[in-house]
Design an enzyme around this catalytic site. Structure first.
Site, mmCIF file in Angstrom:
data_model
loop_
_atom_site.group_PDB
_atom_site.id
_atom_site.type_symbol
_atom_site.label_atom_id
_atom_site.label_comp_id
_atom_site.label_asym_id
_atom_site.label_seq_id
_atom_site.Cartn_x
_atom_site.Cartn_y
_atom_site.Cartn_z
ATOM 1 N N GLY A 255 44.336 39.499 48.841
ATOM 2 C CA GLY A 255 44.610 40.301 47.656
ATOM 3 C C GLY A 255 43.624 41.437 47.542
ATOM 4 O O GLY A 255 43.959 42.552 47.150
ATOM 5 N N ALA A 256 42.373 41.141 47.898
ATOM 6 C CA ALA A 256 41.315 42.144 47.886
ATOM 7 C C ALA A 256 40.132 41.573 48.657
ATOM 8 O O ALA A 256 40.079 40.374 48.946
ATOM 9 C CB ALA A 256 40.907 42.501 46.459
ATOM 10 N N MET A 257 39.179 42.430 48.987
ATOM 11 C CA MET A 257 37.960 42.006 49.678
ATOM 12 C C MET A 257 36.788 42.721 49.045
ATOM 13 O O MET A 257 36.830 43.938 48.838
ATOM 14 C CB MET A 257 38.051 42.320 51.170
ATOM 15 C CG MET A 257 36.855 41.855 51.974
ATOM 16 S SD MET A 257 36.699 40.045 52.021
ATOM 17 C CE MET A 257 35.113 39.889 52.851
ATOM 18 N N GLU A 258 35.727 41.959 48.765
ATOM 19 C CA GLU A 258 34.638 42.407 47.906
ATOM 20 C C GLU A 258 33.566 43.210 48.626
ATOM 21 O O GLU A 258 32.410 43.231 48.219
ATOM 22 C CB GLU A 258 33.986 41.195 47.237
ATOM 23 C CG GLU A 258 33.251 40.242 48.182
ATOM 24 C CD GLU A 258 34.124 39.137 48.746
ATOM 25 O OE1 GLU A 258 33.568 38.128 49.216
ATOM 26 O OE2 GLU A 258 35.357 39.261 48.696
ATOM 27 N N HIS A 289 37.260 40.267 39.263
ATOM 28 C CA HIS A 289 36.935 39.243 40.263
ATOM 29 C C HIS A 289 36.095 39.844 41.387
ATOM 30 O O HIS A 289 35.037 39.304 41.755
ATOM 31 C CB HIS A 289 38.243 38.665 40.808
ATOM 32 C CG HIS A 289 38.096 37.703 41.947
ATOM 33 N ND1 HIS A 289 38.494 36.387 41.849
ATOM 34 C CD2 HIS A 289 37.638 37.849 43.213
ATOM 35 C CE1 HIS A 289 38.261 35.775 42.999
ATOM 36 N NE2 HIS A 289 37.746 36.645 43.848
ATOM 37 N N GLU A 290 36.565 40.960 41.953
ATOM 38 C CA GLU A 290 35.834 41.566 43.070
ATOM 39 C C GLU A 290 34.478 42.097 42.628
ATOM 40 O O GLU A 290 33.497 42.020 43.389
ATOM 41 C CB GLU A 290 36.673 42.682 43.701
ATOM 42 C CG GLU A 290 38.025 42.238 44.224
ATOM 43 C CD GLU A 290 37.956 41.032 45.146
ATOM 44 O OE1 GLU A 290 37.003 40.944 45.955
ATOM 45 O OE2 GLU A 290 38.838 40.168 45.053
ATOM 46 N N HIS A 293 31.788 39.508 42.628
ATOM 47 C CA HIS A 293 31.252 39.225 43.958
ATOM 48 C C HIS A 293 30.021 40.069 44.285
ATOM 49 O O HIS A 293 29.261 39.715 45.196
ATOM 50 C CB HIS A 293 32.313 39.492 45.026
ATOM 51 C CG HIS A 293 33.264 38.364 45.253
ATOM 52 N ND1 HIS A 293 32.849 37.083 45.535
ATOM 53 C CD2 HIS A 293 34.624 38.338 45.275
ATOM 54 C CE1 HIS A 293 33.908 36.312 45.711
ATOM 55 N NE2 HIS A 293 34.993 37.041 45.550
ATOM 56 N N GLU A 312 33.862 32.237 45.489
ATOM 57 C CA GLU A 312 35.219 32.382 44.967
ATOM 58 C C GLU A 312 35.428 31.751 43.601
ATOM 59 O O GLU A 312 36.126 32.306 42.762
ATOM 60 C CB GLU A 312 36.219 31.841 45.988
ATOM 61 C CG GLU A 312 36.161 32.542 47.338
ATOM 62 C CD GLU A 312 36.326 34.053 47.256
ATOM 63 O OE1 GLU A 312 36.799 34.563 46.215
ATOM 64 O OE2 GLU A 312 35.956 34.726 48.223
#
Length: 806
Positions: A255-258, A289-290, A293, A312
């Site tokens: 979905g996404a990467m931090e 959310h990201e 992180h 997570e």
């Protein structure tokens, strides 16, 4: 073979003080490979070690300026006769392949304008597909990065740009990061930039999505800065990096990467056409959310992958919390309670379940670690943290978290480190809490019983302490009262609620299964739609999901709830969740093939009745999406396409239009030429995927064969494979799909062994046959798993499906 825990520990014991100088040549973006040159400086106490670099071509290695013949097996670069105790400089040069599956330097050419984009999407064991490195989380290092690219392009990375001349980009050296957090995204991006809190910020997307980015730019900027400012009120440690870019990238597996400095998202999060309030809320949650992180995962990093949850679970919990409290998106927990948390209950009853915080020895290698990026590490862990905050109190929770972040900044930490900080900050026994909540699998059941005098009593079946809300309702579904209770071994009677329906954990603070007494269950079945609180209704719908999945309630009873209460449901995210559940696991796992058509018809009727009953635009959109997926009225659906809007006045955005096309195709009402006309009308990457799905959905043997041929192509992209799979499987025409169920089971292991983790995720999770399997097919699945020839990531998903089927 993936890196093992033993190898990682041994390497970390003798390698230290790592720094990378990374130089990437992306100027030949039409060729098969890109140039990767890495100089790794480190100190070692052993004369031999290894770097990782996958599928390198024209490999050249030097040590302190001296060329060496390094052993290379296609993945590991062996280094021997290294100087001990003093810094050594190892230089690795190679050509490395571009990929189309999202695992490495992903390349995509946009069909809208012919522009090419290349982006390094990394994760476990993926950094080595871009540059030579010690690919493990506890060997953090600074990174000095240079990139050569098309002079027309923009390049975005982990830090600010220090220098730019003629397509040559040089970025500021980063703080200490683990290799999986490296990022480079290159292409003719359309950008919106600003400054905030003394830092440069930006949002970026493909040039063909410029209008969509401009449309949402003000909201995206506001959400980003609001979340950023709210985190500053929660955490003592300031944001630890020098910039904050965010990019919608094509082909992303996650979905996404931090990745710090440039967070990357699936570009489906920037939809064409209508953006609903539900989509905005979900997107804000992902943004928060990201951003979480940046502290949990980037500033403080796990030592080994057993502590995935430290990244997570915290980011998941903070995502919902900060999107609501900081960015002004109330009701984010509705999505969590309706979709992600029910999936965690399912995951926790499979054989593959694991503790939220397993022991390091339970994660023996990186492939095993990859399979733990699941509903346990995300949704269950997030739910456990929410229970911890409820049980502990917010002040003590944040005090412990802040002590942990400060103590381990730019370093690695473990569960014991965090629990120790929380225990120091609270008079409660956090270590004991962590043992039963985080170190053990499973969950407790909270049951409502009745004494002979009709007093409801809460009883725990399990071993964990709970603090949660409990609500009482009269026979009309009207709320009588809500209170917070603590429940451990001793039952809790509720004498002032005699004769009332009672719902424990009504606001979802704990991670428990509910068992209602007959009176409460009857009131819920009759009055669910009358319950005024969105979150309580969500908990009750999730309870209904659990009841039908476990067999405590019949499919027919669940559909009765849908027929009775979906037409009056007033929260669009909850409408979407109920439809996803009914058309997902209830249809494909709990409904015999002969009854699939009847289920679709009941859902279609409920959507139609809801459209007649509501004037809420957001709810009408959600119901229309359900009707587009289930209606048999081809004339009606064709009329939608001709008019560009539905008979209830809902404009067809591109996503809804393609859903309507896919349904008409599945009904046998659109042929290949009509679908091609729709693709030509769209002329976008999303349109290509919509057409692939629709072509695969046609109810003919020729269409199914063509779809499988596309999916079997050796260089098929992750997105095209997924789109074809969504059209291929037809729960109403199981016989038509049977040859491809067999082919899927036979061919997937070799495909995943060749394409790797990210593609395995698509094959195993997103493309598994979404229809009723025969006993013979289930046996074939079990036999394949028993053979030991299924790659680990695919095996994890297949075992989960087998558990769900049986």
């Amino acid at each position: 073979m993936s890196l093992t825990l033993a190898e990682a520990r041994a390497r970390a014991a003798h390698v230290s003080d790592v720094a990378y100088e990374i130089d990437l040549d992306l100027s030949d973006h039409e060729g098969e490979t890109f140039g990767s040159r890495t100089t790794v400086t480190f100190t070692t106490t052993e004369p031999s070690t290894f770097l990782e670099l996958t599928d390198a071509r024209d490999l050249a290695v030097s040590v302190d300026g001296r060329p060496v013949e390094a052993a290379y097996d296609g993945r590991r670069v062996g280094l021997v006769d290294l100087p001990v105790g003093t810094p050594v400089r190892v230089r690795v040069e190679a050509r490395v392949p571009y990929v189309s599956d999202g695992d490495g330097m992903h390349r995509m050419t946009d069909p809208v304008d012919g522009e090419t984009y290349v982006s390094a999407y990394l994760s476990l064991d993926i950094a080595q597909r871009v540059f030579a490195c010690f690919d493990q989380p506890d060997l953090k290092a600074t990174m000095a990065v240079g990139v050569s690219a098309d002079p027309r392009w923009s390049v975005i990375g982990n830090g600010r740009v220090d220098a730019l001349e003629g397509g040559r980009w040089r970025f500021a050296t980063t703080p200490r990061l683990c290799p999986s957090l490296f990022v480079v995204c290159a292409g003719p991006w359309h950008s919106v930039t600003w400054e905030h809190a003394g830092l440069p910020f930006g949002w970026h997307a493909r040039a063909s999505l410029a209008a969509e980015l401009d449309r949402d730019a003000a909201e995206l900027q506001r959400t980003t800065t609001d979340c950023f400012d709210h985190f500053a009120t929660l955490f003592d440690e300031a944001y630890p990096f020098d910039s904050y870019d965010q990019l919608f990238g094509p082909g992303h597996n996650w979905g996404a990467m931090e990745t710090p400095g440039c967070v990357t998202y699936r570009d489906e999060l920037l939809p064409r056409g209508r953006v609903t309030d539900d989509q905005r809320s979900r997107r804000a949650t992902v943004i928060a959310h990201e951003m979480a992180h940046m502290w949990f995962g980037n500033l403080v990093t796990m030592r080994w992958w057993e502590d995935t949850w430290l990244n997570e679970s915290f980011a998941d919990y903070m995502g919902y919390r900060v999107a609501a409290d900081g960015a002004g998106f109330p009701g984010t927990l509705v999505v969590h309670e309706a979709t992600r948390k029910p999936a965690a209950y399912v995951a926790d009853e499979r054989r593959s379940t694991h503790p939220v915080a397993p022991l390091a020895t339970d994660v023996p290698d990186v492939d095993a670690a990859f399979t733990n990026f699941d509903s346990i590490s995300y949704a269950k862990g997030s739910s456990c943290l929410r229970q911890l905050v409820t049980w502990l109190g917010d002040e003590d929770f944040l005090a412990g978290v802040n002590a942990h972040l400060t103590r381990h900044r730019f370093d690695n930490a473990t569960l014991d480190d965090l629990v120790g900080a929380l225990d120091d900050a609270s008079p409660r026994d956090v270590r004991g809490w962590a043992e039963v909540w985080l170190r053990r699998t499973g969950f407790d059941t909270i049951e409502v019983r009745r004494r002979t005098d009709d007093v409801p009593v809460l009883v725990r079946d399990g071993e964990r302490p709970h603090r949660f809300s409990v609500s009482a309702f009269d026979d009309r579904g009207a709320l009588v009262g809500t209170r917070v209770v603590d429940l451990e071994a001793d039952p809790v009677p509720l004498p002032d609620w005699v004769g009332l329906a009672v719902v424990p954990n009504s606001h979802g603070e704990s991670f428990v299964r509910l068992r209602l007494d007959p009176h409460s269950a009857r009131v819920v079945a009759e009055r669910l739609g009358s319950v005024g609180d969105d979150l309580v209704r969500t908990v009750l719908w999730a309870h209904a999901f659990d009841e039908v999945r476990t067999g405590a309630s019949s499919t027919s009873a669940f559909l009765d709830l849908v027929s009775r209460h979906l037409p009056v449901e007033r929260h669009p995210a909850l409408v979407a969740a109920v439809l996803d559940r009914a058309l997902g696991p209830v249809l494909t796992r709990s409904t015999p093939a002969a009854e699939a058509g009847a289920l679709l018809d009941r859902v279609a009727r409920a959507c139609g009745e809801g459209l007649e009953a509501t004037s809420d635009e957001e709810v009408r959109v959600a119901l229309t999406r359900g009707l587009a997926a289930t209606s048999r009225d081809a004339d009606r659906l064709r009329g939608w396409l001709e008019d560009g809007r539905t008979d209830h006045g809902i404009d067809l955005d591109p996503g809804l239009r393609w859903s309507t096309v896919a349904r008409l195709a599945a009904l046998g009402d659109l042929d290949e030429s009509a679908i091609e006309a729709e693709r030509q009308r769209d002329q976008s990457f999303a349109g290509d995927l919509g057409a692939a799905r629709a072509l695969a959905a046609r109810p003919t043997a020729e269409a199914k064969a063509a779809a499988w041929a596309t999916m079997s192509a050796p260089d098929v992209s992750n997105r095209v494979f997924e789109a074809c799979a969504h059209g291929l499987w037809d729960p109403e025409r199981v016989a038509l799909c049977t040859p491809y169920v067999d082919a899927y089971l036979a061919d997937s292991p070799a495909l995943c062994a060749h394409r790797g983790q990210g593609f395995s995720l698509v094959v195993g999770r997103n493309a598994f046959p979404a229809l009723a399997l025969s006993d013979a097919q289930r046996d074939r699945l079990a036999s394949a798993l028993a053979s030991g020839d299924v790659p680990p990531v695919l095996a994890r998903f297949w075992n989960d499906h087998l558990d769900d089927l049986t």
